[in-house]
Design an enzyme around this catalytic site. Structure first.
Site, PDB file in Angstrom:
ATOM      1  N   HIS A 159      60.686  12.925 -24.235  1.00 18.95           N
ATOM      2  CA  HIS A 159      59.387  13.013 -23.566  1.00 18.95           C
ATOM      3  C   HIS A 159      59.450  14.091 -22.487  1.00 18.95           C
ATOM      4  CE1 HIS A 159      58.699   9.022 -25.399  1.00 18.95           C
ATOM      5  NE2 HIS A 159      57.416   9.320 -25.288  1.00 18.95           N
ATOM      6  N   LYS A 163      57.880  12.130 -17.209  1.00 21.37           N
ATOM      7  CA  LYS A 163      57.885  10.694 -17.559  1.00 21.37           C
ATOM      8  C   LYS A 163      59.004  10.019 -16.785  1.00 21.37           C
ATOM      9  CE  LYS A 163      58.152   7.502 -21.487  1.00 21.37           C
ATOM     10  NZ  LYS A 163      56.931   6.718 -21.196  1.00 21.37           N
TER      11      LYS A 163
END
Lengths: 264, 264, 264, 264
Positions: A159, A163
């Site tokens: 990600h 994040k």
């Protein structure tokens, strides 16, 4: 025409709003932001960067009048577990069906949603992994684990670097599906499936499962290349829950009972 | 101890012979080569590059005496469809069970195998895609197609540059599984799933399925990194067919009925 | 502060406009659309879905007064080869530097740009593959081909299903780089590198090079997961060309001379 | 015809022996095993599972008579750093050139090899990462890091589950190449490149580098699908070192000076 109320105008909520407005069979009739949000009082169009929509964003303390005035058939919720449970009680009392895309629920919080549907006979779809593709992937890894129980399993998720939580909730859910599949195959007890979390650049979200044997391997990966993937899952959820009654999860939306039956 | 007769000593047959000899519950009791092969009359060990085994390679005109003398429980066949059908008749008459790893069968030839099992009450496992992992992959792509019928599907297969046929039989089979899944989902009619065949270097065998939507994609790939993957599929087949009666395919070995039932 | 004029407001042009406005060292001072475009006369903010910017979109017949009034240091061009050549003549006369992101140039058209820089002593960056990453990939595949000239090469490119041309211009350019590398290694003559083009779902753009030997393989892939990748290449180009004189390509922006020298 | 002596008959050594015997321009003239090995006294053919070769495996205490009798042009060494240094002294005195594929050298041990070539004017190729493809990959990642220094880098390596050390020496070397590239680009100081090591099934060896930006990413991977990849690197090394004098590494075999010069 299904009338939709959107609760939560964060990054995903905004994508959902845009996607709803593109559908011919859905009408966005109201939008609720978090308390004290600067978005309250503005036209939704201003927030989405598009022409005025006539929908004025309201605060969560107004739920009952909002429902009375805008008469939604379905509420879509992208907030946080506490807010979801609080709001869902009010929506359920008023017989509105709910699609919950909010993540991070405890088992108790999930159970509360279930109880609401029993009490008020409305319908709630609990779908923290709202993207269709991810749910398909979870099913596939469960089945593969059941059939290839002497293979080694490994999950990698990638990600964007902003994040914060790692590993992702989805990766944890995939690990559980693999462990369920291994258990179903009769394997006595199994170590946890290792998960590697990579945070790099602007990757929207990728999950990858390696299934490695002595002489061959299977790789199953899912990648969202646009946040709209979440929104389209929500759209599918809205259409699914409309007119139903009861507690549902994404497996029901995918109609797995029928899909697996088709194969046999 | 299961007694095994191997028919066919090509590249895959040799791998299967090696793998059988590594198993404690299996004994390789006889080996049959193609007519006029130079291997006839040699000790199997010489062909495999290992010490003498006592098993002398024989020709296919000797099947009946070979069965009488070596008393196999299971025959494993890696030859060609015409030879398989011819030999299977003799083996079936003598109540020997058969694992068929030979590829390129017509529907009629497959049917002939089925009929043999009805007539002689022995068991035949028809498994041209003998690698377990590939069969798992086929199931997964069928299910994914059923659930994601508005996605685009694309198959890529990569094999070493000496492989003559393209696309591979396995790729064609995967395409059919996808088309079955799409049909089961209610899709009216579908174009063929495109297959790309790459012939490069020494790649043992890789099959890859791309499932691409507007905002996300799933990739499922299977790669054999050793020819032994085929051999282990054959081993699994031998253990499966031993003591059974009837006509079977790899789906039965994978016990799909149970696996899908476990999920529901 | 570098003053920028944008010519061309198609899908990529709009991304470039947004990206320029996010940079502190760049100011978008004018914008030119295609003739008869409906965008002419509107505020750029309206087109981008953001507040008014004060920049009114103009037509391409106004280039001279636009340059006089808005005094750009650099023009960024995302139009078509004919328009680029026509406009570049005017911009060059007025000593404005130009970043050309337009694709589809013939060798003659490229040469015309070169000649302009000789005549007017301005600077032009010709960069049809404006994404930095793609240019890095091209270099890497060229070098790999030079070192592994007995390996098999294969290019696969995947783009969304609305892309009409296939294979992509970038894939063709990568093939040429591989062929250059093979030639530099002393290989007498080589077949064309095979390119497979896949059109599926909403993939922004992915290029993949397989380099396969008998016993190992290298894979190099580049994927843009947002159209903004093109815009950031343009930004890098603007900063590069500002204050320079002469004809340049992306290899100059990447400073390959230095990078390769660093290694040695 | 180049005469070769092989020192070390472990898993890789055996592959190298087989590969040498397949080359028309190389002749394996002697083979040396570790002290007290059971292989000593046997014909090499017996160890390789092939017909007798006439080469009898000897112990490392016999190096001088072995060299006198078998007169190798090149020695290939796959042992351990201590043995390599000890043996290399003897070989160097006798003017034999050496290809060192042994891993795990300290800087001091490497320096000792260098000193030997200065003293005895023979040639030594120090090549612990003997596979050609891996060395190409290292170069590519170094250059990519220099050009894309604001991207995030991540290394993943996958090996069979019997491999004990993690991360692999090759992964550590790749990380260093990336860090060199970043430093060369002028980046002040950098965190270590994260390496993930996966141990699963029977994977021969795969290294993967992710280079991720905000909007695009590059992936470079190398996978050996057969141990023969190591052997072919050794063959290339033998041909390279034959007739030379001096200390060399794989970059010299790859002729990087020329390759990078070709590009410019």
């Amino acid at each position: 025409m299904t009338r939709v109320c959107l609760v939560g105008l964060g990054r995903t909520g905004i994508e959902v709003a845009k996607a709803i407005m593109e559908q011919k069979d859905l009408r966005l009739v109201s939008a609720i932001s978090s308390p004290n949000s600067r978005k309250i009082g503005k036209d939704l169009g201003e927030i989405l960067g598009c022409p005025a929509t006539g929908v004025i964003v309201q605060g969560p303390d107004q739920i009952e009048p909002i429902v009375f005035q805008s008469r939604p058939d379905v509420v879509v919720d992208f907030t946080n577990p506490a807010a979801t449970v609080r709001n869902s009680k009010l929506f359920s009392k008023m017989k509105v069906n709910i699609v919950v895309g909010t993540t991070g629920f405890s088992k108790i919080a999930m159970y509360k949603l279930y109880v609401l549907t029993k009490k008020y006979h409305n319908a709630i779809l609990y779908a923290p992994n709202i993207t269709l593709g991810v749910n398909v992937m979870m099913l596939l890894t469960n089945l593969a684990a059941n059939m290839l129980n002497n293979y080694d399993f490994q999950i990698t998720e990638i990600h964007h670097k902003h994040k914060k939580d790692a590993p992702s909730g989805t990766a944890v859910k995939i690990a559980k599906e693999i462990e369920k599949g291994l258990a179903a195959s009769g394997l006595p007890e199994t170590a946890d499936v290792p998960i590697q979390a990579i945070r790099a650049g602007g990757v929207v979200g990728k999950h990858e499962v390696l299934i490695v044997g002595e002489n061959d391997r299977i790789e199953i990966s899912h990648e969202s290349f646009s946040r709209k993937a979440f929104a389209l899952g929500a759209i599918k959820g809205i259409r699914f829950i409309q007119g139903k009654s009861g507690y549902f999860e994404m497996n029901d939306v995918l109609n797995l009972q029928k899909v697996l039956g088709d194969y046999l």
